[in-house]
Design a protein around this motif. Structure first.
Motif, PDB file in Angstrom:
ATOM      1  N   TYR A   1       0.826  -1.201   0.000  1.00 36.86           N
ATOM      2  CA  TYR A   1       0.000   0.000   0.000  1.00 36.86           C
ATOM      3  C   TYR A   1       0.868   1.263   0.000  1.00 36.86           C
ATOM      4  CZ  TYR A   1      -4.462  -2.399   0.843  1.00 36.86           C
ATOM      5  OH  TYR A   1      -5.580  -3.158   0.725  1.00 36.86           O
ATOM      6  N   ALA A   2       1.989   1.209   0.715  1.00 37.00           N
ATOM      7  CA  ALA A   2       2.858   2.379   0.818  1.00 37.00           C
ATOM      8  C   ALA A   2       3.446   2.773  -0.532  1.00 37.00           C
ATOM      9  CB  ALA A   2       3.980   2.106   1.810  1.00 37.00           C
ATOM     10  N   LEU A   3       3.588   1.801  -1.440  1.00 34.44           N
ATOM     11  CA  LEU A   3       4.186   2.080  -2.748  1.00 34.44           C
ATOM     12  C   LEU A   3       3.163   2.415  -3.823  1.00 34.44           C
ATOM     13  CD1 LEU A   3       7.028  -0.614  -3.038  1.00 34.44           C
ATOM     14  CD2 LEU A   3       7.137   1.723  -2.169  1.00 34.44           C
ATOM     15  N   LYS A   4       1.878   2.266  -3.511  1.00 31.01           N
ATOM     16  CA  LYS A   4       0.848   2.422  -4.528  1.00 31.01           C
ATOM     17  C   LYS A   4       0.855   3.793  -5.196  1.00 31.01           C
ATOM     18  CE  LYS A   4      -2.777  -0.992  -3.631  1.00 31.01           C
ATOM     19  NZ  LYS A   4      -2.823  -1.427  -5.039  1.00 31.01           N
ATOM     20  N   ASP A   5       0.994   4.855  -4.436  1.00 29.91           N
ATOM     21  CA  ASP A   5       0.837   6.198  -4.984  1.00 29.91           C
ATOM     22  C   ASP A   5       2.125   7.022  -5.020  1.00 29.91           C
ATOM     23  OD1 ASP A   5      -1.942   5.905  -5.457  1.00 29.91           O
ATOM     24  OD2 ASP A   5      -2.327   6.207  -3.318  1.00 29.91           O
ATOM     25  N   VAL A   6       3.261   6.406  -4.735  1.00 27.47           N
ATOM     26  CA  VAL A   6       4.511   7.159  -4.859  1.00 27.47           C
ATOM     27  C   VAL A   6       4.895   7.227  -6.332  1.00 27.47           C
ATOM     28  CG1 VAL A   6       5.307   6.520  -2.558  1.00 27.47           C
ATOM     29  CG2 VAL A   6       5.978   5.132  -4.510  1.00 27.47           C
ATOM     30  N   SER A   7       5.635   8.261  -6.700  1.00 29.26           N
ATOM     31  CA  SER A   7       5.930   8.493  -8.112  1.00 29.26           C
ATOM     32  C   SER A   7       7.282   7.958  -8.554  1.00 29.26           C
ATOM     33  CB  SER A   7       5.869  10.000  -8.401  1.00 29.26           C
ATOM     34  OG  SER A   7       6.828  10.694  -7.611  1.00 29.26           O
ATOM     35  N   LYS A   8       8.104   7.520  -7.604  1.00 27.27           N
ATOM     36  CA  LYS A   8       9.451   7.065  -7.928  1.00 27.27           C
ATOM     37  C   LYS A   8       9.573   5.547  -7.725  1.00 27.27           C
ATOM     38  CE  LYS A   8      11.196  11.102  -8.880  1.00 27.27           C
ATOM     39  NZ  LYS A   8      11.686  11.450 -10.227  1.00 27.27           N
ATOM     40  N   PRO A   9      10.450   4.891  -8.518  1.00 26.26           N
ATOM     41  CA  PRO A   9      10.627   3.437  -8.393  1.00 26.26           C
ATOM     42  C   PRO A   9      11.351   3.065  -7.106  1.00 26.26           C
ATOM     43  CG  PRO A   9      12.125   4.332 -10.034  1.00 26.26           C
ATOM     44  CD  PRO A   9      11.233   5.453  -9.632  1.00 26.26           C
ATOM     45  N   ILE A  10      10.683   2.272  -6.272  1.00 27.90           N
ATOM     46  CA  ILE A  10      11.213   1.915  -4.952  1.00 27.90           C
ATOM     47  C   ILE A  10      10.993   0.433  -4.682  1.00 27.90           C
ATOM     48  CG2 ILE A  10      10.905   2.252  -2.448  1.00 27.90           C
ATOM     49  CD1 ILE A  10      10.127   5.139  -3.025  1.00 27.90           C
ATOM     50  N   GLY A  11      11.967  -0.193  -4.052  1.00 27.15           N
ATOM     51  CA  GLY A  11      11.842  -1.562  -3.574  1.00 27.15           C
ATOM     52  C   GLY A  11      11.995  -1.586  -2.067  1.00 27.15           C
ATOM     53  N   ILE A  12      11.370  -2.563  -1.432  1.00 30.89           N
ATOM     54  CA  ILE A  12      11.454  -2.714   0.026  1.00 30.89           C
ATOM     55  C   ILE A  12      11.918  -4.126   0.339  1.00 30.89           C
ATOM     56  CG2 ILE A  12      10.205  -2.578   2.221  1.00 30.89           C
ATOM     57  CD1 ILE A  12       8.117  -0.834   0.734  1.00 30.89           C
ATOM     58  N   SER A  13      13.035  -4.252   1.028  1.00 32.08           N
ATOM     59  CA  SER A  13      13.586  -5.561   1.367  1.00 32.08           C
ATOM     60  C   SER A  13      13.962  -5.614   2.839  1.00 32.08           C
ATOM     61  CB  SER A  13      14.835  -5.881   0.521  1.00 32.08           C
ATOM     62  OG  SER A  13      14.513  -6.029  -0.842  1.00 32.08           O
ATOM     63  N   GLU A  14      13.981  -6.817   3.376  1.00 34.37           N
ATOM     64  CA  GLU A  14      14.448  -7.025   4.741  1.00 34.37           C
ATOM     65  C   GLU A  14      15.941  -7.361   4.724  1.00 34.37           C
ATOM     66  OE1 GLU A  14      12.007 -10.073   6.404  1.00 34.37           O
ATOM     67  OE2 GLU A  14      10.160  -8.916   6.248  1.00 34.37           O
ATOM     68  N   TYR A  15      16.568  -7.219   5.886  1.00 36.91           N
ATOM     69  CA  TYR A  15      17.949  -7.657   6.011  1.00 36.91           C
ATOM     70  C   TYR A  15      18.091  -8.495   7.275  1.00 36.91           C
ATOM     71  CZ  TYR A  15      18.559  -3.766   9.344  1.00 36.91           C
ATOM     72  OH  TYR A  15      18.427  -2.905  10.393  1.00 36.91           O
ATOM     73  N   ARG A  16      19.102  -9.335   7.284  1.00 33.55           N
ATOM     74  CA  ARG A  16      19.388 -10.212   8.419  1.00 33.55           C
ATOM     75  C   ARG A  16      20.796  -9.940   8.925  1.00 33.55           C
ATOM     76  NH1 ARG A  16      14.755 -10.642   7.770  1.00 33.55           N
ATOM     77  NH2 ARG A  16      13.530 -12.440   7.102  1.00 33.55           N
ATOM     78  N   LEU A  17      20.933  -9.856  10.243  1.00 39.76           N
ATOM     79  CA  LEU A  17      22.246  -9.760  10.874  1.00 39.76           C
ATOM     80  C   LEU A  17      22.576 -11.130  11.446  1.00 39.76           C
ATOM     81  CD1 LEU A  17      21.841  -6.357  12.758  1.00 39.76           C
ATOM     82  CD2 LEU A  17      22.981  -6.761  10.573  1.00 39.76           C
ATOM     83  N   LEU A  18      23.517 -11.830  10.787  1.00 42.52           N
ATOM     84  CA  LEU A  18      23.846 -13.192  11.183  1.00 42.52           C
ATOM     85  C   LEU A  18      25.274 -13.266  11.683  1.00 42.52           C
ATOM     86  CD1 LEU A  18      22.163 -15.148   8.251  1.00 42.52           C
ATOM     87  CD2 LEU A  18      21.195 -14.572  10.471  1.00 42.52           C
ATOM     88  N   ARG A  19      25.710 -14.483  11.916  1.00 44.65           N
ATOM     89  CA  ARG A  19      27.067 -14.697  12.431  1.00 44.65           C
ATOM     90  C   ARG A  19      28.087 -14.256  11.387  1.00 44.65           C
ATOM     91  NH1 ARG A  19      28.923 -18.822   9.559  1.00 44.65           N
ATOM     92  NH2 ARG A  19      27.497 -20.345   8.696  1.00 44.65           N
ATOM     93  N   SER A  20      29.312 -14.081  11.835  1.00 44.00           N
ATOM     94  CA  SER A  20      30.373 -13.653  10.939  1.00 44.00           C
ATOM     95  C   SER A  20      30.763 -14.766   9.986  1.00 44.00           C
ATOM     96  CB  SER A  20      31.618 -13.218  11.740  1.00 44.00           C
ATOM     97  OG  SER A  20      31.301 -12.127  12.576  1.00 44.00           O
TER      98      SER A  20
END
Length: 362
Positions: A318-337
């Motif tokens: 829903y947050a991307l429906k009416d924005v005018s610029k190309p945007i992606g939303i991704s998660e990130y994970r903080l894992l072991r070294s």
């Protein structure tokens, strides 16, 4: 597979000595041809040996002990030459079974009159094959990693990292949330989709799960080589906290990149918590500013990427429906070294710049 204590004591089946003699001749022939096309000759030989071992097992009932004895006899015949241990013979068998002639996908590479392999498989070193055969059981995934290895020039250690962090699954489109298809023309929209992952795995930072945005951001820049590797091929680092002046007010972009294949700026905003709809509006503003201030006439429209610890898919869509610029939303994970023995195989920043070409520094 169970190993026997003394392969030399094995009772040899009918046809064994003739097969051993033939194998010696093939190895000698491959050694002569090897100067012309070392890797392809080696792979053709290994695939054909694997095929013949499978045939002998089916036809004559050759068991584990016979294959172990075969490895011992070949090593005796060719002292100092690596690659013909019993363990590697079993790998050759697995190599043939992984790419049987009757299930060969196109395009294929012709290695000899009787040996055909998928193009990407034929170009990849044996050490990479051994890793893929051990770690990736699904054939589709194995071929994908083989193609990606050639496309990006991964070393064996980098390939191991990509498999360990399940890159194949993270490249899929099931979890990705973007508006690229609605706002970018083809093929730019497809390329942009391919350029992002979900989730990203930052297992090289050595920080806690509750780290704040600036701490994560600082560590990503400190470990820029690994960060570029995780982002994928084509990303060139421009800067952190990049200053933009709009209407005599100061604004700062978390991370700015230029993508050499997309030919556009990529603005990354890093959020330590869950995605909120207002993040899309903020990034939409930054992209407008970058296009106005930094974008040149031959650049494509800038794209944005919000990296957050978690997201509600419906809220993000829903947050991307009416924005005018190309945007992606991704998660990130903080894992072991990453283990030290794998870190040694990572490219340096200089190597990445060389790989990305003269446009690497914008």
């Amino acid at each position: 597979m169970n190993k026997i204590a003394n392969p030399a004591s094995v009772s040899l089946p009918k046809g064994y000595r003739a097969f051993l003699q033939e194998l010696k001749q093939r190895i000698l022939s491959a050694r002569i041809k090897g100067a012309l096309s070392a890797n392809r000759v080696l792979l053709a030989l290994y695939w054909s040996i694997g095929r013949d071992i499978v045939a002998r097992q089916k036809r004559d009932g050759w068991g584990t002990s016979v294959i172990d004895r075969l490895g011992q006899d070949i090593q005796t015949a060719f002292p100092g030459i690596e690659g013909f241990s019993s363990r590697n013979l079993w790998r050759m068998r697995a190599f043939y079974l992984a790419y049987p002639a009757e299930k060969m996908p196109h395009p294929v590479a012709v290695l000899s009159e009787t040996v055909f392999l998928p193009q990407s498989v034929a170009e990849m070193p044996w050490g990479h094959h051994a890793l893929l055969l051990e770690k990736v059981k699904d054939r589709t995934q194995r071929l994908w990693y083989a193609f990606a290895t050639l496309q990006h020039g991964w070393s064996r250690d980098v390939l191991a990292i990509q498999i360990e962090t399940r890159l194949y699954e993270r490249q899929g489109t099931a979890k990705k949330i973007t508006n690229f298809k609605a706002l970018l023309p083809k093929p730019q929209s497809d390329l942009a989709e391919q350029a992002i992952k979900d989730p990203y795995v930052f297992d090289f930072l050595g920080i806690s799960q509750d780290a704040q945005e600036r701490e994560i951001e600082g560590q990503l820049v400190k470990h820029i080589t690994q960060f570029l590797l995780e982002l994928g091929a084509g990303f060139a680092f421009v800067g952190r906290q990049v200053h933009l002046e709009v209407g005599e007010e100061d604004f700062y972009i978390d991370l700015l990149f230029y993508h050499l294949k997309l030919r556009c700026y990529v603005v990354i905003e890093l959020k330590a918590g869950k995605f909120k709809p207002e993040y899309a509006g903020q990034l939409n503003f930054y992209l407008s500013a970058v296009d106005a201030v930094l974008r040149r006439s031959d650049d494509h429209p800038s794209i944005g990427l919000i990296l957050c610890k978690d997201k509600n898919h419906l809220v993000a869509e829903y947050a991307l429906k009416d924005v005018s610029k190309p945007i992606g939303i991704s998660e990130y994970r903080l894992l072991r070294s990453i283990p030290r023995y794998l870190k040694a195989g990572l490219p340096t920043v200089q190597e990445l710049e060389k790989e990305l070409g003269p446009g690497g520094k914008r």
